[in-house]
Design a protein around this motif. Structure first.
Motif, PDB file in Angstrom:
ATOM      1  N   THR A  40      45.886 -54.623 -39.026  1.00  0.00           N
ATOM      2  CA  THR A  40      45.781 -53.763 -40.192  1.00  0.00           C
ATOM      3  C   THR A  40      44.523 -54.134 -40.949  1.00  0.00           C
ATOM      4  N   LYS A  41      44.269 -53.418 -42.056  1.00  0.00           N
ATOM      5  CA  LYS A  41      43.116 -53.751 -42.872  1.00  0.00           C
ATOM      6  C   LYS A  41      43.206 -55.161 -43.445  1.00  0.00           C
ATOM      7  N   GLN A  42      44.399 -55.671 -43.564  1.00  0.00           N
ATOM      8  CA  GLN A  42      44.570 -57.003 -44.114  1.00  0.00           C
ATOM      9  C   GLN A  42      44.367 -58.092 -43.073  1.00  0.00           C
ATOM     10  N   HIS A  43      44.712 -57.784 -41.816  1.00  0.00           N
ATOM     11  CA  HIS A  43      44.654 -58.861 -40.833  1.00  0.00           C
ATOM     12  C   HIS A  43      44.726 -58.316 -39.416  1.00  0.00           C
ATOM     13  N   PRO A  44      43.986 -58.936 -38.475  1.00  0.00           N
ATOM     14  CA  PRO A  44      44.085 -58.516 -37.074  1.00  0.00           C
ATOM     15  C   PRO A  44      45.355 -59.062 -36.442  1.00  0.00           C
ATOM     16  N   ASP A  45      45.747 -58.488 -35.287  1.00  0.00           N
ATOM     17  CA  ASP A  45      46.897 -59.044 -34.598  1.00  0.00           C
ATOM     18  C   ASP A  45      46.440 -60.119 -33.604  1.00  0.00           C
ATOM     19  N   ALA A  58      31.058 -61.468 -34.249  1.00  0.00           N
ATOM     20  CA  ALA A  58      32.027 -60.406 -34.513  1.00  0.00           C
ATOM     21  C   ALA A  58      31.882 -59.890 -35.931  1.00  0.00           C
ATOM     22  N   ILE A  59      32.071 -58.586 -36.083  1.00  0.00           N
ATOM     23  CA  ILE A  59      32.148 -57.946 -37.394  1.00  0.00           C
ATOM     24  C   ILE A  59      33.593 -57.516 -37.583  1.00  0.00           C
ATOM     25  N   LEU A  60      34.241 -58.060 -38.599  1.00  0.00           N
ATOM     26  CA  LEU A  60      35.669 -57.858 -38.806  1.00  0.00           C
ATOM     27  C   LEU A  60      35.890 -56.939 -40.001  1.00  0.00           C
ATOM     28  N   VAL A  61      36.444 -55.767 -39.748  1.00  0.00           N
ATOM     29  CA  VAL A  61      36.642 -54.785 -40.813  1.00  0.00           C
ATOM     30  C   VAL A  61      38.055 -54.945 -41.363  1.00  0.00           C
ATOM     31  N   PHE A  62      38.287 -56.070 -42.025  1.00  0.00           N
ATOM     32  CA  PHE A  62      39.562 -56.350 -42.668  1.00  0.00           C
ATOM     33  C   PHE A  62      39.383 -57.606 -43.492  1.00  0.00           C
ATOM     34  N   SER A  63      40.483 -58.160 -43.989  1.00  0.00           N
ATOM     35  CA  SER A  63      40.391 -59.326 -44.852  1.00  0.00           C
ATOM     36  C   SER A  63      40.054 -60.575 -44.057  1.00  0.00           C
ATOM     37  N   ASN A  64      39.988 -61.680 -44.760  1.00  0.00           N
ATOM     38  CA  ASN A  64      39.573 -62.927 -44.157  1.00  0.00           C
ATOM     39  C   ASN A  64      40.602 -63.453 -43.164  1.00  0.00           C
ATOM     40  N   LEU A  65      40.160 -64.331 -42.266  1.00  0.00           N
ATOM     41  CA  LEU A  65      41.036 -64.922 -41.276  1.00  0.00           C
ATOM     42  C   LEU A  65      41.737 -66.155 -41.829  1.00  0.00           C
ATOM     43  N   GLU A  73      40.788 -51.612 -37.905  1.00  0.00           N
ATOM     44  CA  GLU A  73      42.201 -51.252 -37.906  1.00  0.00           C
ATOM     45  C   GLU A  73      42.387 -50.051 -36.979  1.00  0.00           C
ATOM     46  N   ASP A  74      41.527 -49.059 -37.120  1.00  0.00           N
ATOM     47  CA  ASP A  74      41.478 -47.930 -36.209  1.00  0.00           C
ATOM     48  C   ASP A  74      40.106 -47.283 -36.330  1.00  0.00           C
ATOM     49  N   VAL A  75      39.758 -46.457 -35.370  1.00  0.00           N
ATOM     50  CA  VAL A  75      38.453 -45.789 -35.391  1.00  0.00           C
ATOM     51  C   VAL A  75      38.620 -44.278 -35.464  1.00  0.00           C
ATOM     52  N   GLU A  76      39.701 -43.833 -36.082  1.00  0.00           N
ATOM     53  CA  GLU A  76      39.996 -42.404 -36.131  1.00  0.00           C
ATOM     54  C   GLU A  76      39.316 -41.699 -37.298  1.00  0.00           C
ATOM     55  N   THR A  77      38.746 -42.446 -38.237  1.00  0.00           N
ATOM     56  CA  THR A  77      38.178 -41.826 -39.429  1.00  0.00           C
ATOM     57  C   THR A  77      36.660 -41.723 -39.347  1.00  0.00           C
ATOM     58  N   VAL A  78      36.116 -40.794 -40.131  1.00  0.00           N
ATOM     59  CA  VAL A  78      34.659 -40.649 -40.236  1.00  0.00           C
ATOM     60  C   VAL A  78      34.057 -41.927 -40.815  1.00  0.00           C
ATOM     61  N   TRP A  79      34.785 -42.578 -41.714  1.00  0.00           N
ATOM     62  CA  TRP A  79      34.329 -43.830 -42.320  1.00  0.00           C
ATOM     63  C   TRP A  79      34.024 -44.869 -41.239  1.00  0.00           C
ATOM     64  N   ALA A  80      34.954 -45.044 -40.294  1.00  0.00           N
ATOM     65  CA  ALA A  80      34.761 -46.025 -39.225  1.00  0.00           C
ATOM     66  C   ALA A  80      33.565 -45.665 -38.354  1.00  0.00           C
ATOM     67  N   LEU A  81      33.379 -44.380 -38.103  1.00  0.00           N
ATOM     68  CA  LEU A  81      32.252 -43.948 -37.285  1.00  0.00           C
ATOM     69  C   LEU A  81      30.921 -44.230 -37.981  1.00  0.00           C
ATOM     70  N   GLU A  82      30.885 -44.086 -39.299  1.00  0.00           N
ATOM     71  CA  GLU A  82      29.667 -44.404 -40.044  1.00  0.00           C
ATOM     72  C   GLU A  82      29.315 -45.884 -39.889  1.00  0.00           C
ATOM     73  N   VAL A  83      30.326 -46.731 -39.995  1.00  0.00           N
ATOM     74  CA  VAL A  83      30.107 -48.172 -39.831  1.00  0.00           C
ATOM     75  C   VAL A  83      29.599 -48.463 -38.418  1.00  0.00           C
ATOM     76  N   VAL A 123      32.813 -60.628 -42.370  1.00  0.00           N
ATOM     77  CA  VAL A 123      33.883 -59.748 -42.859  1.00  0.00           C
ATOM     78  C   VAL A 123      33.224 -58.555 -43.546  1.00  0.00           C
ATOM     79  N   PHE A 124      33.518 -57.355 -43.064  1.00  0.00           N
ATOM     80  CA  PHE A 124      32.915 -56.127 -43.582  1.00  0.00           C
ATOM     81  C   PHE A 124      33.860 -55.468 -44.578  1.00  0.00           C
ATOM     82  N   ASP A 125      33.376 -55.220 -45.794  1.00  0.00           N
ATOM     83  CA  ASP A 125      34.180 -54.572 -46.831  1.00  0.00           C
ATOM     84  C   ASP A 125      35.541 -55.262 -46.956  1.00  0.00           C
TER      85      ASP A 125
END
Length: 341
Positions: A106-111, A126-133, A74-84, A150-152
């Motif tokens: 968003t966390k629910q779905h990519p655009d 691909a590793i998708l950090v959001f809900s299912n497609l 969804e974004d890579v602005e958080t420390v959480w995303a950097l850990e992943v 699908v990650f987390d």
């Protein structure tokens, strides 16, 4: 006469053969193969079935030139995303793979732009950090032979999707049990968004731990955040402003929200842990350097990312990995202490 192998079939079959079998134009077959959106769902399904039955999609694995894994956040602005991301990079390096990062949706779905871009880039997986497609999106990726994990996941992954997640329910239990063991019974919780499966699981763990001690959940002590620091601050302020009703401890749904709880406590003149015990969730790198160091539930983000990467590699090699749930553990530091002790 010996049987014809799938690989032999895939070498002989041409796109013109697929067009003839399905009764569509060669251009339409090409559009389906390349993931173009301007094809009806019925036609796409028919062509995809023909491609797969003829073994044509097997050719993609042989012609891929980029040893590339794509990670979509969804974004890579958080420390959480950097850990992943660190976990993916470490594992990819072991296999001489490159990593590209995409932001979108968003966390629910990519655009849609994200998916179109991936189909052009043709990564190994691909590793998708959001809900299912959606079914259509899964079909497009399958037609291009792009496996995904699908990650987390924010919701329940479909039965035919690979996923990696942590044991969020147990994490909620052990965080709350820790506070109960210190004598706290008036425990607030700042959850993540209710639509996210991990948020609901952590809240269920909290409720279960309270029930073990015969304590009913107080709705006034349950508040919903969005896994950001500002939401942790806002929800903690609402719980802590009234001295007569404020909790003696707060379980924050993640470490970013715990940072917001710290700031709310500071502004209200409450000391951590003397006046308020705080537990987070994730154990991102900065948790150990907060003042005081944060007691938190460790979600093995880097290990989870490494597992997701290995699952993709296994999928490209024809193996069939299964979805994984990794354990969580409590990391006790200095933000919690015994009530009145």
């Amino acid at each position: 006469m010996s049987a014809t192998s799938p690989n032999q079939v895939s070498k002989r079959v041409q796109l013109s053969d697929i067009a003839a079998q399905t009764g569509v134009s060669l251009a339409t077959v090409s559009k389906v193969l390349n993931g173009r959106a301007d094809v009806s769902a019925k036609t796409r399904a028919k062509v995809t079935e023909a491609l797969q039955s003829n073994g044509y999609t097997r050719r993609h694995a042989a012609i891929k030139q980029q040893r590339l894994i794509e990670v979509v956040f969804e974004d890579v602005e958080t420390v959480w995303a950097l850990e992943v991301l660190r976990g993916v990079l470490a594992e990819a390096k072991q296999h001489d793979l490159s990593v590209t990062v995409t932001e979108g949706g968003t966390k629910q779905h990519p655009d849609p732009s994200w998916l179109d871009g991936m189909l052009r880039r043709q990564p190994l997986g691909a590793i998708l950090v959001f809900s299912n497609l959606s079914k259509t999106e899964r079909t497009k990726l399958k037609a291009r032979n792009i496996p995904f994990v699908v990650f987390d996941p924010s919701g329940d992954p479909s039965a035919d999707s690979l996923s990696v997640q942590a044991d969020n329910w147990t994490g909620g239990v052990i965080a709350t049990r820790h506070l109960l063991s210190l004598g706290h019974t008036h425990i607030g919780i700042v959850t993540g968004p209710d639509y996210m499966m991990c948020s609901r699981a952590r809240l269920d763990g909290y409720s279960s731990a309270l029930a073990e001690k015969g304590i009913s959940v107080d709705p006034a002590l349950v508040t919903e955040g969005d896994f950001t620091t500002p939401s942790g601050y806002a929800q903690a302020m609402a719980m802590l402003e009234n001295p007569d009703t404020r909790p003696t401890a707060i379980f924050a749904g993640n470490d970013l929200q715990a940072m917001g709880v710290y700031e709310a406590a500071r502004q209200l003149g409450l000391r951590i842990p003397e006046d308020l015990s705080v537990v987070g969730f994730d154990d991102v790198q900065t948790a150990a350097f907060m003042g005081p160091a944060l007691t938190t539930v460790r979600q093995p983000l880097q290990e989870m990312a490494g597992v997701a990467t290995r699952m993709l590699i296994q999928a490209t090699q024809g193996e069939t990995p299964s979805s994984v749930i990794l354990p969580t553990s409590l990391i006790v530091r200095n933000s919690t202490r015994a009530l009145n002790g």
